[in-house]
Design a protein around this motif. Sequence first.
Motif, mmCIF file in Angstrom:
data_model
loop_
_atom_site.group_PDB
_atom_site.id
_atom_site.type_symbol
_atom_site.label_atom_id
_atom_site.label_comp_id
_atom_site.label_asym_id
_atom_site.label_seq_id
_atom_site.Cartn_x
_atom_site.Cartn_y
_atom_site.Cartn_z
ATOM 1 N N LEU A 1 1.836 -2.928 -5.903
ATOM 2 C CA LEU A 1 1.033 -1.708 -6.082
ATOM 3 C C LEU A 1 0.463 -1.732 -7.493
ATOM 4 O O LEU A 1 0.846 -0.942 -8.354
ATOM 5 C CB LEU A 1 1.910 -0.460 -5.891
ATOM 6 N N THR B 1 7.541 -2.263 -6.923
ATOM 7 C CA THR B 1 6.143 -1.776 -6.964
ATOM 8 C C THR B 1 5.168 -2.879 -7.393
ATOM 9 O O THR B 1 4.011 -2.607 -7.686
ATOM 10 C CB THR B 1 5.997 -0.584 -7.936
ATOM 11 N N ARG C 1 2.821 11.782 1.642
ATOM 12 C CA ARG C 1 1.991 11.183 0.578
ATOM 13 C C ARG C 1 1.182 12.295 -0.075
ATOM 14 O O ARG C 1 0.395 12.966 0.589
ATOM 15 C CB ARG C 1 1.050 10.152 1.185
ATOM 16 N N VAL D 1 4.872 9.297 -3.185
ATOM 17 C CA VAL D 1 5.390 9.360 -1.821
ATOM 18 C C VAL D 1 6.756 10.023 -1.925
ATOM 19 O O VAL D 1 7.626 9.556 -2.666
ATOM 20 C CB VAL D 1 5.550 7.945 -1.209
ATOM 21 N N ARG E 1 -2.604 1.826 -10.369
ATOM 22 C CA ARG E 1 -1.427 1.878 -9.498
ATOM 23 C C ARG E 1 -0.172 1.745 -10.347
ATOM 24 O O ARG E 1 -0.174 1.161 -11.435
ATOM 25 C CB ARG E 1 -1.509 0.783 -8.442
ATOM 26 N N ARG F 1 -0.206 10.154 -7.808
ATOM 27 C CA ARG F 1 -0.002 10.104 -6.360
ATOM 28 C C ARG F 1 1.446 9.701 -6.169
ATOM 29 O O ARG F 1 1.956 8.814 -6.867
ATOM 30 C CB ARG F 1 -0.911 9.063 -5.706
ATOM 31 N N SER G 1 0.854 -1.190 0.000
ATOM 32 C CA SER G 1 0.000 0.000 0.000
ATOM 33 C C SER G 1 0.891 1.241 0.000
ATOM 34 O O SER G 1 2.081 1.172 0.329
ATOM 35 C CB SER G 1 -0.879 0.024 1.249
ATOM 36 N N GLU G 2 0.252 2.353 -0.347
ATOM 37 C CA GLU G 2 0.992 3.622 -0.356
ATOM 38 C C GLU G 2 1.462 3.963 1.059
ATOM 39 O O GLU G 2 2.567 4.465 1.263
ATOM 40 C CB GLU G 2 0.068 4.710 -0.895
ATOM 41 N N THR H 1 3.050 6.258 -6.980
ATOM 42 C CA THR H 1 2.248 5.094 -6.565
ATOM 43 C C THR H 1 0.983 4.932 -7.409
ATOM 44 O O THR H 1 0.437 3.848 -7.501
ATOM 45 C CB THR H 1 1.841 5.198 -5.082
ATOM 46 N N GLU H 2 0.519 6.007 -7.995
ATOM 47 C CA GLU H 2 -0.706 5.954 -8.798
ATOM 48 C C GLU H 2 -0.607 6.946 -9.944
ATOM 49 O O GLU H 2 -0.034 8.025 -9.778
ATOM 50 C CB GLU H 2 -1.884 6.379 -7.916
ATOM 51 N N ARG I 1 -1.029 13.992 -3.546
ATOM 52 C CA ARG I 1 -1.793 13.781 -4.780
ATOM 53 C C ARG I 1 -1.802 15.100 -5.552
ATOM 54 O O ARG I 1 -2.155 16.146 -4.993
ATOM 55 C CB ARG I 1 -3.220 13.385 -4.448
#
Length: 862
Positions: A530, A527, A611, A605, A546, A603, A485-486, A642-643, A613
């Motif tokens: 993800l 990743t 974190r 990190v 993701r 998104r 997960s993020e 991450t996204e 967006r």
Amino acid sequence: MTTSTKAEWGTFKTRLPKDGLVTDPVALITYEVDGGLDRGTPQAVAFPQDVEDVVELVRLAAERGLPLVARGAGTGLSGGSVPSHGGLVLSFARMKEVLEFDEPGRAIIVQPGLVNLVLDELVKRQGLYYPPDPASGRSATLGGNIAENAGGPHCFKYGVTTNYVTGLQVVLADGQVIRTGGRAFDYPEYDFTGLLVGSEGTLAVVTEASLRLMRCPPGVKTLTASFDSVEAAGEAVSAFIAQGLVPATMEMMDRNMIGIIEDYIQAGLPTQAAAMLIVEADGYPESLDPQMEEIVDILRQQGAGDLRVATSSAEREQIWYGRKSAFGAISRISPAYYVADGTVPRSKLAEALADINRICARYDLRVGYVFHAGDGNLHPLVLFDPNDEEMVERVHQAGQEIMELCVAQEGSISGEHGIGVSKRGYMPLMYSADELAAMCEIKELFDPNELLNPGKILPPEVTSGVETQPAAESSPLSSPFVPASEEEAAEGLWAAQASRQRVFIRGRGSQNVLVPPDGDGAVWLSTEKLSGVVAYAPEDLYVTARAGTTLVELQEILRADGLWAPLVSPWRESTLGGLLASNLNSPQRTRYGAMRDMVLGVRVVLPDGRRLRYGRPVVKNVAGYDMVKLFIGAYGTLGLITEVTLRLMPLPRARRSLLAPVSDLASGLALGGALLDLSLVASANLLCAGLSRPAEMGASPYLLAFTAEGHPQDVVAELAAAREAVAGAGVEEILETETLTGVDLWAELLRGGDVYMRVGLLPKDLAAYLEGTSPALDGGVPQVIDFASGQIYARLAEPERLLALRDSALARGGYAVVASSQRGSHGDFDRWGYAPETLPLMRRLKARWDPGGCLNPGVFLA
Ligand SMILES: Cc1cc2nc3c(=O)[nH]c(=O)nc-3n(C[C@H](O)[C@H](O)[C@H](O)COP(=O)(O)OP(=O)(O)OC[C@H]3O[C@@H](n4cnc5c(N)ncnc54)[C@H](O)[C@@H]3O)c2cc1C
């Protein structure tokens, strides 16, 4: 802020011509406002004539702590050029030259004071096209467009200003002049060009811009259609998308607005309609009728009436004259109007319009609509009297509710007018404290003393620094680190930062990643967990997935709906995160734009565990700094993606290639250049060597590959013109095929090599460069020459051969880099060989977000 004395203005005056500095209070009144509602009184206005003037003025202002506000034509609608903190206004009215017009290379360098319309007319005379076309284009300047990332009616199909700016010359807050990007594509540097576009003059002063141009579509048809309700018109817009159609424009107006315009200029708009759409199709003349027939069918199915297709250019111009006179017409009937510029995903348009009507009714305000419906950009125009304080308060309250509504629908608080003074209070609607803090850090990086356009974009309470730290891990990370997960990724990166561990990000290990030789002993962050689609809206043409999802997996899902993300990778394993981080662009960018044009949001990190967006699933979003751009092509050094939210397109209905054998480099270069001139829907225009080819193509040293895609009639027309050009050059064995494209050949080259290199040049310099370097890059080296993007890809047995190619690329304003290495190492020489003028800024940003230098160290920045 210091108050300047007459003596101080004397210092400014010595630099400028006699009328180059205005301090007369009456003359200053003009510069107190822009097209919006905010006011501020400057102490003086200076009119620089060249970059040296700007440098001097910035330095003088910096010495005195005097705010500096750049100004174009003052048509902005959010107070961007209003000197809300007083200070010196820098008007670019006298810096409006075209510095270079490179017609064959489809590029132009302009000064910031050049007016849109002047640029438009100039390039159109040469058959070229600069698509961003704000409705204010008769007076707005390119500097203002760049600062606001302006859009316009044609941006649904062609994109906004940022998609056309390849490089900038800017003056920083300390008076230093630097270049970001340039006239080649994909310089190996952080995309500060992308960051500066839309930064509203708060980070640097733009003194020069390199813009890319397109071929002007040879044909265009425009129609108007009437609807019984605004909602029905909104639904018709969605219906086009559902049918896989991309009209060049879709503009909407409601009954109020139509009436107001007709009272003003009698443009012949349908006054009886509750709403109307202006729909335009462009392309080769052969494709216009079929496109229009389809558009008319859809409109009829959606209940449209009074369909009128303009039969002459005069009729077409009349329609646009009506549309572009909307704001002027409003000014006639109301002492003031407020444009609540926001965006929502297209399919939410009808609902959003109904909600806005309700909001305005509740506040007893008159509202009219005129907007770029194709890209979900709403422009409710709320009429009011600025002398009625109670009414002004109601306008503010309604404005806030409209913005809240846009954000709740996953849209943006600004589509194209920016934040300026008027909307900075709304920024927390869209961004968390950490997200705003990271923007604040960007401001500090560029302008630590808040000299440039203070009081804009960021709300006053925003400060830099980490707001929410992940729970600190006590123990160091063990390798491999495979976060699911993020949140887990953020905790891990924070732990690595605390224990000064080196972390290298890996997607699925495709060969586009270069790991530095000292990768041993570091933590590998994968990743792979993800992955998967998070949100998919075919009707709104976006998908969020993701970062560990492979492009292949994603395209399979989209294909079922006749859609795709117009990206390709040579490797099946390539993940979305890896592709973005390495900014891998294929030759098809000439048709669909580059990777940075496809990414609507990310998104991430940060290495310090924050974190964040940025971006939204809408084509237009100028709410604060365009942070998304920073992570594209940063090779994972600024954060873990991450996204990713991608813009989608309907799959092309036709795709066809023309292949031709070429006996020598000089003939190949001449042919590629000729085909570049005629490309409109080309997705590849390449000269290849050392790659596979159909047997009937013989054994010539080079193969020309020209692919076109889109409407079948456009493809046929373009390939016919290409065939004529190739045959005219004496080539007889021409093959047309649907099974092999230029992009396939490019992918084959990249897939097959131990090491491949990429040279980026100004497209116009390709021929001269190749003629000068041919011994190092002769036809024996497997290679692809991409005429549209000015890039050369070559598979090199010994990477050292690159060195022979680098110097002349650098001398021509380009670069030569090792782009991939299967061996995991690229020898002892510098992979990049390019020191951008932004390097000190890159280093400072990296140190700010990754103080321990933990994330992908040595991958991009030494
Ligand atoms: C009738 C009307 C219609 C409009 N239609 C549209 C539309 O369709 N699409 C759209 O996007 N916008 C539209 N706008 C808004 C506006 O015209 C655009 O934002 C335009 O790009 C502003 O250009 P300008 O030259 O007037 O800039 P200004 O208003 O003078 O300045 C805008 C911002 O740019 C900064 N700036 C200016 N020059 C520089 C420079 N050299 N370096 C750094 N910063 C600089 C200023 O500081 C300010 O923050 C419209 C406005 C009006 C009044």
